[in-house]
Design a protein around this motif. Sequence first.
Motif, PDB file in Angstrom:
ATOM      1  N   LYS A 216       0.824  -1.217   0.000  1.00 56.50           N
ATOM      2  CA  LYS A 216       0.000   0.000   0.000  1.00 56.50           C
ATOM      3  C   LYS A 216       0.856   1.265   0.000  1.00 56.50           C
ATOM      4  O   LYS A 216       0.439   2.316  -0.496  1.00 56.50           O
ATOM      5  CB  LYS A 216      -0.902  -0.045   1.245  1.00 56.50           C
TER       6      LYS A 216
ATOM      7  N   SER B 230       1.257  -7.163  -1.514  1.00 64.82           N
ATOM      8  CA  SER B 230       0.493  -7.407  -0.285  1.00 64.82           C
ATOM      9  C   SER B 230      -0.982  -7.424  -0.657  1.00 64.82           C
ATOM     10  O   SER B 230      -1.371  -7.015  -1.755  1.00 64.82           O
ATOM     11  CB  SER B 230       0.737  -6.285   0.718  1.00 64.82           C
TER      12      SER B 230
ATOM     13  N   GLN C 296      -0.441 -12.025  -5.132  1.00 67.60           N
ATOM     14  CA  GLN C 296      -0.494 -11.787  -3.678  1.00 67.60           C
ATOM     15  C   GLN C 296       0.301 -12.831  -2.890  1.00 67.60           C
ATOM     16  O   GLN C 296       0.134 -14.026  -3.063  1.00 67.60           O
ATOM     17  CB  GLN C 296      -1.945 -11.790  -3.201  1.00 67.60           C
ATOM     18  N   VAL C 297       1.139 -12.325  -2.002  1.00 66.13           N
ATOM     19  CA  VAL C 297       1.950 -13.189  -1.135  1.00 66.13           C
ATOM     20  C   VAL C 297       1.319 -13.191   0.251  1.00 66.13           C
ATOM     21  O   VAL C 297       0.955 -12.136   0.767  1.00 66.13           O
ATOM     22  CB  VAL C 297       3.393 -12.653  -1.057  1.00 66.13           C
TER      23      VAL C 297
ATOM     24  N   THR D 272      -3.502 -15.732   2.480  1.00 66.62           N
ATOM     25  CA  THR D 272      -4.568 -15.980   1.509  1.00 66.62           C
ATOM     26  C   THR D 272      -4.054 -15.795   0.083  1.00 66.62           C
ATOM     27  O   THR D 272      -4.826 -15.692  -0.853  1.00 66.62           O
ATOM     28  CB  THR D 272      -5.778 -15.053   1.770  1.00 66.62           C
TER      29      THR D 272
ATOM     30  N   SER E 282       3.894  -3.143   5.302  1.00 65.10           N
ATOM     31  CA  SER E 282       4.054  -2.947   6.744  1.00 65.10           C
ATOM     32  C   SER E 282       4.619  -4.189   7.436  1.00 65.10           C
ATOM     33  O   SER E 282       5.330  -4.080   8.422  1.00 65.10           O
ATOM     34  CB  SER E 282       2.718  -2.558   7.383  1.00 65.10           C
TER      35      SER E 282
ATOM     36  N   GLN F 188      -0.060 -11.842   8.419  1.00 65.47           N
ATOM     37  CA  GLN F 188      -0.643 -12.588   7.289  1.00 65.47           C
ATOM     38  C   GLN F 188       0.220 -12.472   6.038  1.00 65.47           C
ATOM     39  O   GLN F 188       0.144 -13.315   5.152  1.00 65.47           O
ATOM     40  CB  GLN F 188      -2.058 -12.082   6.971  1.00 65.47           C
TER      41      GLN F 188
ATOM     42  N   ASN G 213      10.876   0.945   3.861  1.00 67.16           N
ATOM     43  CA  ASN G 213       9.653   1.476   4.466  1.00 67.16           C
ATOM     44  C   ASN G 213       9.993   2.801   5.135  1.00 67.16           C
ATOM     45  O   ASN G 213      11.067   2.949   5.722  1.00 67.16           O
ATOM     46  CB  ASN G 213       9.123   0.472   5.511  1.00 67.16           C
TER      47      ASN G 213
ATOM     48  N   ASP H 213      11.614   6.964   1.881  1.00 72.51           N
ATOM     49  CA  ASP H 213      10.476   7.022   0.964  1.00 72.51           C
ATOM     50  C   ASP H 213      10.758   6.152  -0.274  1.00 72.51           C
ATOM     51  O   ASP H 213      11.691   6.438  -1.038  1.00 72.51           O
ATOM     52  CB  ASP H 213      10.252   8.495   0.565  1.00 72.51           C
ATOM     53  N   ALA H 214       9.932   5.121  -0.441  1.00 74.71           N
ATOM     54  CA  ALA H 214      10.143   4.192  -1.560  1.00 74.71           C
ATOM     55  C   ALA H 214      10.057   4.906  -2.911  1.00 74.71           C
ATOM     56  O   ALA H 214      10.737   4.524  -3.867  1.00 74.71           O
ATOM     57  CB  ALA H 214       9.106   3.071  -1.510  1.00 74.71           C
TER      58      ALA H 214
HETATM   59  C1  LIG Z   1      -7.745 -13.470   7.247  1.00 74.11           C
HETATM   60  C2  LIG Z   1      -6.766 -12.495   6.660  1.00 74.11           C
HETATM   61  C3  LIG Z   1      -5.952 -12.912   5.614  1.00 74.11           C
HETATM   62  C4  LIG Z   1      -5.021 -12.027   5.055  1.00 74.11           C
HETATM   63  N1  LIG Z   1      -4.198 -12.481   4.045  1.00 74.11           N
HETATM   64  C5  LIG Z   1      -3.231 -11.638   3.583  1.00 74.11           C
HETATM   65  C6  LIG Z   1      -2.294 -12.079   2.596  1.00 74.11           C
HETATM   66  O1  LIG Z   1      -2.351 -13.216   2.086  1.00 74.11           O
HETATM   67  N2  LIG Z   1      -1.323 -11.228   2.201  1.00 74.11           N
HETATM   68  C7  LIG Z   1      -1.217  -9.947   2.706  1.00 74.11           C
HETATM   69  O2  LIG Z   1      -0.285  -9.225   2.308  1.00 74.11           O
HETATM   70  N3  LIG Z   1      -2.116  -9.516   3.602  1.00 74.11           N
HETATM   71  C8  LIG Z   1      -3.099 -10.307   4.057  1.00 74.11           C
HETATM   72  N4  LIG Z   1      -3.989  -9.825   4.968  1.00 74.11           N
HETATM   73  C9  LIG Z   1      -3.962  -8.379   5.271  1.00 74.11           C
HETATM   74  C10 LIG Z   1      -2.894  -7.985   6.250  1.00 74.11           C
HETATM   75  O3  LIG Z   1      -3.392  -8.129   7.574  1.00 74.11           O
HETATM   76  C11 LIG Z   1      -2.494  -6.495   6.037  1.00 74.11           C
HETATM   77  O4  LIG Z   1      -3.648  -5.701   6.101  1.00 74.11           O
HETATM   78  C12 LIG Z   1      -1.791  -6.247   4.709  1.00 74.11           C
HETATM   79  O5  LIG Z   1      -0.740  -7.159   4.504  1.00 74.11           O
HETATM   80  C13 LIG Z   1      -1.246  -4.844   4.697  1.00 74.11           C
HETATM   81  O6  LIG Z   1      -0.735  -4.549   3.436  1.00 74.11           O
HETATM   82  P1  LIG Z   1       0.366  -3.415   3.261  1.00 74.11           P
HETATM   83  O7  LIG Z   1       1.525  -3.749   4.097  1.00 74.11           O
HETATM   84  O8  LIG Z   1       0.578  -3.237   1.803  1.00 74.11           O
HETATM   85  O9  LIG Z   1      -0.403  -2.102   3.739  1.00 74.11           O
HETATM   86  P2  LIG Z   1      -0.262  -1.264   5.062  1.00 74.11           P
HETATM   87  O10 LIG Z   1      -0.408  -2.100   6.265  1.00 74.11           O
HETATM   88  O11 LIG Z   1      -1.159  -0.088   4.882  1.00 74.11           O
HETATM   89  O12 LIG Z   1       1.245  -0.785   5.056  1.00 74.11           O
HETATM   90  C14 LIG Z   1       1.801   0.128   4.159  1.00 74.11           C
HETATM   91  C15 LIG Z   1       3.210   0.392   4.610  1.00 74.11           C
HETATM   92  O13 LIG Z   1       3.847   1.232   3.663  1.00 74.11           O
HETATM   93  C16 LIG Z   1       4.617   2.191   4.375  1.00 74.11           C
HETATM   94  N5  LIG Z   1       4.693   3.368   3.503  1.00 74.11           N
HETATM   95  C17 LIG Z   1       3.747   4.292   3.213  1.00 74.11           C
HETATM   96  N6  LIG Z   1       4.207   5.174   2.306  1.00 74.11           N
HETATM   97  C18 LIG Z   1       5.482   4.799   2.029  1.00 74.11           C
HETATM   98  C19 LIG Z   1       6.492   5.320   1.186  1.00 74.11           C
HETATM   99  N7  LIG Z   1       6.284   6.413   0.403  1.00 74.11           N
HETATM  100  N8  LIG Z   1       7.688   4.700   1.174  1.00 74.11           N
HETATM  101  C20 LIG Z   1       7.931   3.604   1.954  1.00 74.11           C
HETATM  102  N9  LIG Z   1       7.019   3.092   2.763  1.00 74.11           N
HETATM  103  C21 LIG Z   1       5.797   3.665   2.799  1.00 74.11           C
HETATM  104  C22 LIG Z   1       3.879   2.447   5.670  1.00 74.11           C
HETATM  105  O14 LIG Z   1       4.810   2.904   6.650  1.00 74.11           O
HETATM  106  C23 LIG Z   1       3.325   1.070   5.981  1.00 74.11           C
HETATM  107  O15 LIG Z   1       4.229   0.320   6.779  1.00 74.11           O
HETATM  108  C24 LIG Z   1      -4.925 -10.705   5.524  1.00 74.11           C
HETATM  109  C25 LIG Z   1      -5.755 -10.289   6.568  1.00 74.11           C
HETATM  110  C26 LIG Z   1      -6.661 -11.158   7.130  1.00 74.11           C
HETATM  111  C27 LIG Z   1      -7.512 -10.687   8.266  1.00 74.11           C
END
Ligand SMILES: Cc1cc2nc3c(=O)[nH]c(=O)nc-3n(C[C@H](O)[C@H](O)[C@H](O)COP(=O)(O)OP(=O)(O)OC[C@H]3O[C@@H](n4cnc5c(N)ncnc54)[C@H](O)[C@@H]3O)c2cc1C
Length: 351
Positions: free
Chosen positions: A224, A249, A263-264, A267, A282, A286, A301, A319-320
């Motif tokens: 994200k 993610s 997706q890694v 799920t 993040s 999961q 990150n 910043d990525a």
């Molecule tokens: C039952 C269940 C199953 C799930 N299965 C999966 C699965 O298979 N795979 C999965 O990935 N998730 C899964 N999830 C979701 C998981 O819990 C997280 O919500 C998800 O992984 C978060 O994705 P993210 O890290 O991309 O987003 P976020 O948690 O929003 O993290 C974004 C990160 O990017 C960083 N960031 C923001 N802007 C920048 C920038 N400009 N430069 C550098 N860093 C930045 C932030 O600091 C933050 O750490 C599941 C959840 C549930 C409940």
Amino acid sequence: MAMNVSDYQGIWVYIEVKDGTVAPVSLELLGAGRALADKRGTELGGVLIGSGVKSLAPTLFAYGADVVYVYDDPIFAHYRTEPYMRALLDCCQKYKPEVLLYGATPTGKDLASAIATDLPTGLTADTTILDIEEDTGLLLASRPAFGGNIMATILCKKYRPQMATVRPKVMKALRPDPERTGRIVEEQIELHEEEMRTKVLEVVRETVKKARIDEAEIIVAGGKGMGSKEGFQLIHELANVLGAAVGASRDAVEAGWISHDHQVGQTGVTVTPKIYFAIGISGAIQHIVGMQNSELIIAINKDPNAPIFQSCHYGIVGDALEIVPLLIERLKEEMPKRRASVDVKEGVRHA
Ligand SMILES: Cc1cc2nc3c(=O)[nH]c(=O)nc-3n(C[C@H](O)[C@H](O)[C@H](O)COP(=O)(O)OP(=O)(O)OC[C@H]3O[C@@H](n4cnc5c(N)ncnc54)[C@H](O)[C@@H]3O)c2cc1C
């Protein structure tokens, strides 16, 4: 209704057939089943249901089966729950296996749950480790639970057969021995097409271009934190220069930046590449369960407290959207040089 568990003997594998050949997962299960049968001092059986499938029995013997139960009839030409379930139920009731294993495929899962409710008996889904107690014959079916944080070992003490679906590619098939032979038991049951509630009208084959991240040596995964679909393009560009596959993610997938087959995680797909880049991810548990066994994990990150930094070998706080373009630029200069030096070495080796 209690049953006399000692009436049940033998380790069985439901043999899945696709396009006239045995599914790889069934061969893997024969390998696993052989070890269980030897430990228990009993026979390994395969149940083969289909149309024109009897000729597959020698393959099953070569991969470890001692006995193959065959239901060969045109009514089994395509997989359908009803006729397959009736045949398998018939076989279980007649020959009383102690254990019955299925591949955790769409067919295996469908059939196993139908049998479990009809018999009835216990079923452990998506098992990754199997063992058996030598003296009691209790199957120890283990699977990850709670997002992969614990392994649960599930027993079925009072009902037989003890059943489990097993993930493909977890167990190992034996090296086939064409000299091995066994018994073929041919069975028939009376089934009438007009009584079947489902008909197969057409089989549509779709070629889906899979991301195949499970086989990649290098994966560049974005989350994200890439901010937008345009931002996520940087992930593709970095992957391109490295000759890597693209991972993501769930939040990036849900934002519509990339398709689900990238997706890694829990799920998504489980991967073990040589190098895994987690960029703007993040590090939710999961996600971590799907990539934590990678040989080298590099995280980028902007939040120094992001949990991903607990699970990486190298971490860059920043910043990525600034760092990734710099990385791409640098790698574009470096990669051709490295390739050239590899080519020279290869040339020497082949000379
Ligand atoms: C039952 C269940 C199953 C799930 N299965 C999966 C699965 O298979 N795979 C999965 O990935 N998730 C899964 N999830 C979701 C998981 O819990 C997280 O919500 C998800 O992984 C978060 O994705 P993210 O890290 O991309 O987003 P976020 O948690 O929003 O993290 C974004 C990160 O990017 C960083 N960031 C923001 N802007 C920048 C920038 N400009 N430069 C550098 N860093 C930045 C932030 O600091 C933050 O750490 C599941 C959840 C549930 C409940």
